[in-house]
Design a protein around this motif. Structure first.
Motif, short mmCIF file in Angstrom:
data_model
loop_
_atom_site.label_atom_id
_atom_site.label_comp_id
_atom_site.label_asym_id
_atom_site.label_seq_id
_atom_site.Cartn_x
_atom_site.Cartn_y
_atom_site.Cartn_z
N LEU A 27 6.17 57.90 -62.43
CA LEU A 27 5.92 58.60 -61.28
C LEU A 27 5.16 57.93 -59.96
N THR A 28 6.16 58.43 -59.02
CA THR A 28 5.21 57.56 -57.62
C THR A 28 4.51 59.37 -56.55
N ARG A 29 3.93 58.52 -55.53
CA ARG A 29 3.09 59.56 -54.64
C ARG A 29 3.33 58.59 -53.64
N ASP A 30 3.75 59.19 -52.47
CA ASP A 30 4.20 58.01 -51.43
C ASP A 30 4.77 56.89 -51.62
N GLY A 31 5.70 56.34 -52.14
CA GLY A 31 5.77 55.29 -52.60
C GLY A 31 5.09 54.72 -53.53
N ARG A 32 4.03 55.00 -54.01
CA ARG A 32 2.85 54.77 -54.50
C ARG A 32 3.01 54.27 -55.89
N PRO A 33 3.50 53.76 -57.07
CA PRO A 33 3.18 54.47 -58.26
C PRO A 33 2.06 54.51 -58.63
N VAL A 34 2.17 55.99 -59.57
CA VAL A 34 1.47 56.34 -59.68
C VAL A 34 0.69 57.18 -61.08
N VAL A 35 1.59 56.93 -62.46
CA VAL A 35 1.56 57.47 -63.66
C VAL A 35 2.92 56.93 -64.17
N ARG A 36 2.77 56.53 -65.60
CA ARG A 36 3.84 56.11 -66.47
C ARG A 36 3.61 57.22 -67.61
N LEU A 37 4.72 57.15 -67.83
CA LEU A 37 5.18 58.30 -68.35
C LEU A 37 5.53 57.11 -69.93
N VAL A 38 5.00 57.70 -70.94
CA VAL A 38 5.48 56.45 -71.79
C VAL A 38 4.82 57.20 -73.38
N PRO A 39 5.62 56.52 -74.70
CA PRO A 39 5.90 57.88 -76.22
C PRO A 39 3.99 57.68 -76.41
N ILE A 40 4.21 58.26 -77.20
CA ILE A 40 2.72 58.15 -77.82
C ILE A 40 3.44 56.92 -79.49
N ARG A 41 2.22 56.60 -79.38
CA ARG A 41 2.88 56.30 -80.53
C ARG A 41 2.45 56.26 -82.37
N SER A 42 2.85 56.83 -83.32
CA SER A 42 1.89 58.03 -84.60
C SER A 42 0.90 56.51 -85.23
N LYS A 43 -0.38 56.38 -85.29
CA LYS A 43 -0.81 55.74 -86.60
C LYS A 43 -0.88 55.49 -87.78
N PRO A 44 -0.72 53.78 -88.11
CA PRO A 44 0.00 54.43 -89.47
C PRO A 44 -1.35 54.67 -90.22
N THR A 45 -0.63 54.90 -91.51
CA THR A 45 -1.23 55.86 -92.69
C THR A 45 -1.89 55.16 -93.30
N ARG A 46 -2.71 55.72 -94.62
CA ARG A 46 -3.11 54.55 -95.15
C ARG A 46 -2.56 53.73 -95.92
N GLU A 47 -1.89 54.78 -96.91
CA GLU A 47 -0.62 54.36 -97.55
C GLU A 47 0.20 53.52 -96.73
N GLU A 48 0.45 52.99 -95.05
CA GLU A 48 1.24 52.17 -94.78
C GLU A 48 0.66 50.90 -94.52
N ARG A 49 -0.71 51.16 -94.43
CA ARG A 49 -1.71 49.93 -94.20
C ARG A 49 -1.71 49.34 -94.78
N ALA A 50 -1.81 50.01 -96.87
CA ALA A 50 -2.48 49.14 -97.40
C ALA A 50 -1.01 48.26 -98.37
N ALA A 51 0.14 49.24 -97.81
CA ALA A 51 1.00 48.57 -98.02
C ALA A 51 1.61 47.22 -97.40
N VAL A 52 1.07 46.77 -95.93
CA VAL A 52 1.48 45.59 -95.11
C VAL A 52 0.44 44.35 -95.78
N LEU A 53 -0.73 45.44 -95.91
CA LEU A 53 -1.62 44.36 -96.19
C LEU A 53 -1.23 43.33 -97.28
#
Length: 86
Positions: A27-53
């Protein structure tokens, strides 16, 4: 994609969908970038972290070779019989 804040007001729902899909929305204001929209990434659960390890541990165990030289003696070729650098 860049869009002014005033234009974004009318298109917010579509802009959020585009950001969720991975498109960069700035999003821009007066032609200058001021805000970026980004999706929120969910944090992995304890079980997901354990599976990766567990997967990393299993990969490490599978890669272990009994015929690999010992790391304790792996640099011996750099030194002569007198213990000085060769």
């Amino acid at each position: 994609m860049e869009i002014s804040v005033s234009e974004a007001k009318a298109q917010l729902t579509d802009l959020v969908r585009q950001a969720e899909a991975g498109e960069e929305v700035i999003l821009t204001r007066d032609g200058r970038p001021v805000v970026r929209l980004v999706p929120i990434r969910s944090k992995p659960t304890r079980e997901e972290r354990a599976a990766v390890l567990e997967a990393v541990r299993a990969a490490g165990a599978a890669a272990k070779k009994d015929d690999w030289p010992s790391a304790a003696r792996s640099q011996d070729f750099l030194y002569g019989d007198d213990g000085l650098p060769a």
